[in-house]
Design a protein around this motif. Structure first.
Motif, PDB file in Angstrom:
ATOM      1  N   ASP A 174      50.250 -21.999  16.083  1.00  0.00           N
ATOM      2  CA  ASP A 174      49.479 -21.170  15.733  1.00  0.00           C
ATOM      3  C   ASP A 174      48.244 -21.779  15.045  1.00  0.00           C
ATOM      4  OD1 ASP A 174      51.610 -19.505  14.635  1.00  0.00           O
ATOM      5  OD2 ASP A 174      52.241 -20.757  13.116  1.00  0.00           O
ATOM      6  N   THR A 175      47.487 -22.805  15.159  1.00  0.00           N
ATOM      7  CA  THR A 175      46.259 -23.423  14.897  1.00  0.00           C
ATOM      8  C   THR A 175      45.582 -22.606  16.259  1.00  0.00           C
ATOM      9  OG1 THR A 175      47.223 -25.250  13.518  1.00  0.00           O
ATOM     10  CG2 THR A 175      44.937 -25.287  14.369  1.00  0.00           C
ATOM     11  N   GLN A 176      45.806 -23.453  17.191  1.00  0.00           N
ATOM     12  CA  GLN A 176      45.072 -22.291  18.210  1.00  0.00           C
ATOM     13  C   GLN A 176      45.263 -21.427  18.618  1.00  0.00           C
ATOM     14  OE1 GLN A 176      43.270 -24.676  20.019  1.00  0.00           O
ATOM     15  NE2 GLN A 176      44.096 -26.226  19.208  1.00  0.00           N
ATOM     16  N   ALA A 177      46.091 -19.933  18.151  1.00  0.00           N
ATOM     17  CA  ALA A 177      46.225 -19.077  18.602  1.00  0.00           C
ATOM     18  C   ALA A 177      45.099 -17.992  17.013  1.00  0.00           C
ATOM     19  CB  ALA A 177      47.369 -18.370  17.725  1.00  0.00           C
ATOM     20  N   TYR A 178      44.953 -18.910  16.201  1.00  0.00           N
ATOM     21  CA  TYR A 178      43.925 -18.803  14.862  1.00  0.00           C
ATOM     22  C   TYR A 178      42.559 -18.788  15.168  1.00  0.00           C
ATOM     23  CZ  TYR A 178      47.570 -18.127  11.569  1.00  0.00           C
ATOM     24  OH  TYR A 178      48.954 -18.075  10.994  1.00  0.00           O
ATOM     25  N   ARG A 179      42.235 -20.315  16.267  1.00  0.00           N
ATOM     26  CA  ARG A 179      41.151 -20.228  15.738  1.00  0.00           C
ATOM     27  C   ARG A 179      40.706 -19.086  17.668  1.00  0.00           C
ATOM     28  NH1 ARG A 179      41.783 -27.009  16.954  1.00  0.00           N
ATOM     29  NH2 ARG A 179      40.974 -26.917  14.547  1.00  0.00           N
ATOM     30  N   GLN A 180      41.526 -18.839  18.629  1.00  0.00           N
ATOM     31  CA  GLN A 180      41.597 -18.271  19.043  1.00  0.00           C
ATOM     32  C   GLN A 180      41.007 -16.757  19.402  1.00  0.00           C
ATOM     33  OE1 GLN A 180      44.712 -18.239  22.333  1.00  0.00           O
ATOM     34  NE2 GLN A 180      44.052 -20.914  22.823  1.00  0.00           N
ATOM     35  N   PHE A 181      41.699 -16.067  18.380  1.00  0.00           N
ATOM     36  CA  PHE A 181      41.540 -14.452  17.618  1.00  0.00           C
ATOM     37  C   PHE A 181      40.506 -14.623  16.997  1.00  0.00           C
ATOM     38  CE2 PHE A 181      46.357 -14.636  19.146  1.00  0.00           C
ATOM     39  CZ  PHE A 181      46.584 -13.660  19.685  1.00  0.00           C
ATOM     40  N   GLY A 182      40.102 -15.783  16.477  1.00  0.00           N
ATOM     41  CA  GLY A 182      39.144 -15.863  15.878  1.00  0.00           C
ATOM     42  C   GLY A 182      37.484 -15.805  16.285  1.00  0.00           C
ATOM     43  N   ASN A 183      37.963 -16.425  17.932  1.00  0.00           N
ATOM     44  CA  ASN A 183      36.242 -16.465  18.684  1.00  0.00           C
ATOM     45  C   ASN A 183      36.484 -15.381  19.334  1.00  0.00           C
ATOM     46  OD1 ASN A 183      35.445 -18.434  17.747  1.00  0.00           O
ATOM     47  ND2 ASN A 183      36.655 -20.168  18.324  1.00  0.00           N
ATOM     48  N   SER A 184      36.997 -14.258  19.709  1.00  0.00           N
ATOM     49  CA  SER A 184      37.514 -13.420  20.499  1.00  0.00           C
ATOM     50  C   SER A 184      36.531 -11.907  19.601  1.00  0.00           C
ATOM     51  CB  SER A 184      38.624 -12.702  20.196  1.00  0.00           C
ATOM     52  OG  SER A 184      38.755 -12.078  21.951  1.00  0.00           O
ATOM     53  N   VAL A 185      37.231 -10.949  20.720  1.00  0.00           N
ATOM     54  CA  VAL A 185      36.503  -9.393  19.999  1.00  0.00           C
ATOM     55  C   VAL A 185      37.404  -8.427  20.296  1.00  0.00           C
ATOM     56  CG1 VAL A 185      34.231 -10.333  21.274  1.00  0.00           C
ATOM     57  CG2 VAL A 185      36.431  -8.902  22.833  1.00  0.00           C
ATOM     58  N   VAL A 186      36.895  -7.675  19.363  1.00  0.00           N
ATOM     59  CA  VAL A 186      37.616  -6.891  18.977  1.00  0.00           C
ATOM     60  C   VAL A 186      37.901  -5.590  20.508  1.00  0.00           C
ATOM     61  CG1 VAL A 186      38.016  -4.305  17.901  1.00  0.00           C
ATOM     62  CG2 VAL A 186      37.003  -6.242  16.677  1.00  0.00           C
ATOM     63  N   VAL A 187      39.016  -5.473  20.954  1.00  0.00           N
ATOM     64  CA  VAL A 187      39.279  -5.090  22.118  1.00  0.00           C
ATOM     65  C   VAL A 187      38.970  -3.310  22.563  1.00  0.00           C
ATOM     66  CG1 VAL A 187      41.403  -5.315  23.944  1.00  0.00           C
ATOM     67  CG2 VAL A 187      41.110  -7.066  22.961  1.00  0.00           C
ATOM     68  N   PRO A 188      39.328  -2.529  21.693  1.00  0.00           N
ATOM     69  CA  PRO A 188      39.345  -1.469  21.845  1.00  0.00           C
ATOM     70  C   PRO A 188      37.541  -1.045  21.531  1.00  0.00           C
ATOM     71  CG  PRO A 188      40.396  -1.720  20.135  1.00  0.00           C
ATOM     72  CD  PRO A 188      40.089  -3.208  20.252  1.00  0.00           C
ATOM     73  N   ALA A 189      37.154  -1.805  20.997  1.00  0.00           N
ATOM     74  CA  ALA A 189      35.605  -2.204  21.299  1.00  0.00           C
ATOM     75  C   ALA A 189      34.677  -1.955  22.679  1.00  0.00           C
ATOM     76  CB  ALA A 189      34.670  -2.476  19.485  1.00  0.00           C
ATOM     77  N   PHE A 190      35.186  -3.195  23.224  1.00  0.00           N
ATOM     78  CA  PHE A 190      34.651  -3.263  24.103  1.00  0.00           C
ATOM     79  C   PHE A 190      35.136  -2.615  25.269  1.00  0.00           C
ATOM     80  CE2 PHE A 190      32.580  -6.139  22.205  1.00  0.00           C
ATOM     81  CZ  PHE A 190      31.357  -6.879  22.688  1.00  0.00           C
ATOM     82  N   ALA A 191      36.848  -1.997  25.318  1.00  0.00           N
ATOM     83  CA  ALA A 191      37.042  -1.041  26.204  1.00  0.00           C
ATOM     84  C   ALA A 191      36.146   0.024  26.040  1.00  0.00           C
ATOM     85  CB  ALA A 191      38.757  -0.790  25.398  1.00  0.00           C
ATOM     86  N   ALA A 192      36.025   0.908  24.788  1.00  0.00           N
ATOM     87  CA  ALA A 192      34.912   1.808  24.892  1.00  0.00           C
ATOM     88  C   ALA A 192      33.069   1.262  24.912  1.00  0.00           C
ATOM     89  CB  ALA A 192      34.461   2.020  23.208  1.00  0.00           C
ATOM     90  N   VAL A 193      32.793   0.768  25.725  1.00  0.00           N
ATOM     91  CA  VAL A 193      32.198  -0.163  26.209  1.00  0.00           C
ATOM     92  C   VAL A 193      32.359   0.670  27.588  1.00  0.00           C
ATOM     93  CG1 VAL A 193      29.836  -1.657  26.106  1.00  0.00           C
ATOM     94  CG2 VAL A 193      30.553  -1.186  24.453  1.00  0.00           C
TER      95      VAL A 193
END
Length: 469
Positions: free
Chosen positions: A434-453
């Motif tokens: 869970d700790t690593q997952a939170y870090r990973q999602f918190g460091n990522s991007v909103v996927v549909p926003a970049f899918a739109a790009v």
């Protein structure tokens, strides 16, 4: 030896070689799975379809070749299912791209969706690499995985000259049409002209951007000359170091022969700043720099058209949440009391510091930005479970009210809030804690926003790759 004996011996040898070949294939398969999942998890999954008593120790012995176990068809099929399948358009890709500072693949998603083939990935965090490999197809023959980008750019070796570094990059990084990079923002150290002349460097950015990870991106762009790049960073990149960082980045990209979309726009609103709230109920602003190689003379592109791709109706927060979650995600009494009193103290001082308690019943609500520190206390996004503030002011330790303490989002809910999966479809694999997952999602991007790009950019990509077809 009779003809019969000779044929029997040949058949026996063929069977032995085939069995040996299968064993090696199975071992390679299991090792790829173990790059993602730990031995205990793999053993537990194998036991579900196996007649054999798989344990962490027996998995380890089998990988090392110290076991006589053989994988049956069901076990092999299960292991294959634990690895990502190739995209629907495999192997007929429309263009090639590389994914730098890839995290868990948030930017890659949209570009693969429009027909792209990822041929190179770089990500230094070993936990993020596990999640990436669990979800994105990485062709063993046509894809390379790198961890430290400096091993490719040779930026950590002061004795390596520019041309030597560029030659190394050309050898290590496959040809590609589009470069994606969510590079970290670091302070830029401006070097003097005397130092530049003493080192005999040809390019201004080799001095100004030295010591930053943007410098490594610039070196790869220089060496490989992709038709298009998409760079992502936090919104504050524009104001970082009093605007000096952004000035160096923009001047460097111009020096390298690229035109950046909407570069002339300085004020607000700036189409280069994209807020994830237009796609999902989370306020998350990112700056996106889309560049085009000047000699290709492609038509003018602008991110100002992105609003045409906003969903007509944003998914409400409530739809992203599970109706029942494990008790471990509910804040402890001690932590909740600390956050509650901390917020009251700063409110009394007229500050805005405090937790972000959100009511899931408010369908139009937008939560704060999910951060990489979310695992610590979850304070920026707390889900209200009916906490009575008035009662809490009178008697914080009220037993009945304490039963309604707020909770964190679960990692699965974070995956939905970031757009890695849709409600009711748990297709995104989370092989880490869970700790690593939170870090990973918190460091990522909103996927549909970049899918739109990516979707907006698709006609320009098609035009850029047309000459080589």
């Amino acid at each position: 030896m009779s003809d019969f004996d000779r044929v029997a011996a040949e058949l026996a040898e063929q069977a032995r070689v085939q069995a040996q070949h299968k064993e090696e294939q199975d071992r390679q398969l299991l090792m790829r799975v173990l790059e993602i999942y730990d031995q205990k998890t793999v053993a537990a999954i194998l036991r579900k379809v196996s007649q054999q008593e798989w344990t962490r120790e027996s998995v380890n012995r089998w990988v090392k070749g110290n076991s006589r176990k053989t994988l049956n068809e069901a076990e092999v099929s299960l292991l294959h299912s634990m690895l990502p399948a190739p995209p629907a358009h495999h192997p007929h890709y429309a263009f090639r791209f590389i994914d730098l500072f890839a995290g868990i693949g948030g930017i890659r998603s949209g570009f693969e969706a429009i027909g792209g083939q990822c041929v190179f990935t770089s990500e230094w965090n070993k936990h993020a690499v596990r999640t990436y490999k669990a979800n994105w197809y990485c062709d063993e023959e046509q894809h390379r995985f790198n961890q430290d980008i400096r091993d490719i750019t040779l930026s950590g070796d002061a004795q390596v000259g520019e041309e030597q570094a560029y030659q190394h990059i050309r050898q290590q990084v496959p040809d590609h049409d589009v470069l994606l990079a969510g590079f970290p923002c670091q302070p830029f150290s401006l070097a003097g002209v005397s130092k530049k002349n003493a080192l005999g460097r040809k390019h201004g950015f080799e001095d100004e951007a030295q010591g930053t990870l943007f410098f490594d991106v610039a070196r790869i762009i220089t060496a490989k000359k992709p038709a298009i790049f998409v760079l992502e960073n936090v919104k504050n990149l524009k104001s970082h170091d009093k605007g000096n960082t952004f000035r160096i980045i923009m001047s460097t990209l111009d020096e390298l022969g690229y035109d950046v979309a909407d570069a002339a726009i300085v004020g607000s609103p700036d189409p280069k700043i994209i807020d994830g709230r237009h796609f999902l109920p989370q306020h998350r602003e990112r700056i996106v720099l889309v560049g085009f190689r000047r000699d290709l003379a492609l038509p003018t592109f602008s991110l100002s058209a992105l609003p045409t791709l906003y969903p007509q109706q944003r998914t409400p927060l409530k739809a992203l949440l599970d109706p029942v979650v494990d008790a471990k995600y509910i804040l402890t009494t001690t932590l909740w009391k600390y956050l509650y009193q901390y917020a009251k103290k700063h409110q009394a001082r007229g500050n805005g510091f405090g937790y972000g308690l959100v009511d899931p019943e408010l369908e139009q609500g937008v939560v704060r930005t999910l951060s990489a520190r979310y695992y610590k206390d979850g304070s920026e996004i707390l889900i209200d479970r009916g906490w009575d503030k008035a009662l809490g002011e009178q008697d914080f330790d009220n037993e009945e009210n304490q039963q309604r303490r707020p909770r964190r989002l679960t990692p699965r809910e974070c995956a939905r809030l970031m757009g890695f999966e849709q409600p009711g479809k748990e297709q995104f694999h989370i092989p880490v804690s869970d700790t690593q997952a939170y870090r990973q999602f918190g460091n990522s991007v909103v996927v549909p926003a970049f899918a739109a790009v990516a979707k907006l950019l698709q006609p320009w990509i098609e035009q850029a790759v047309k000459p080589r077809r």
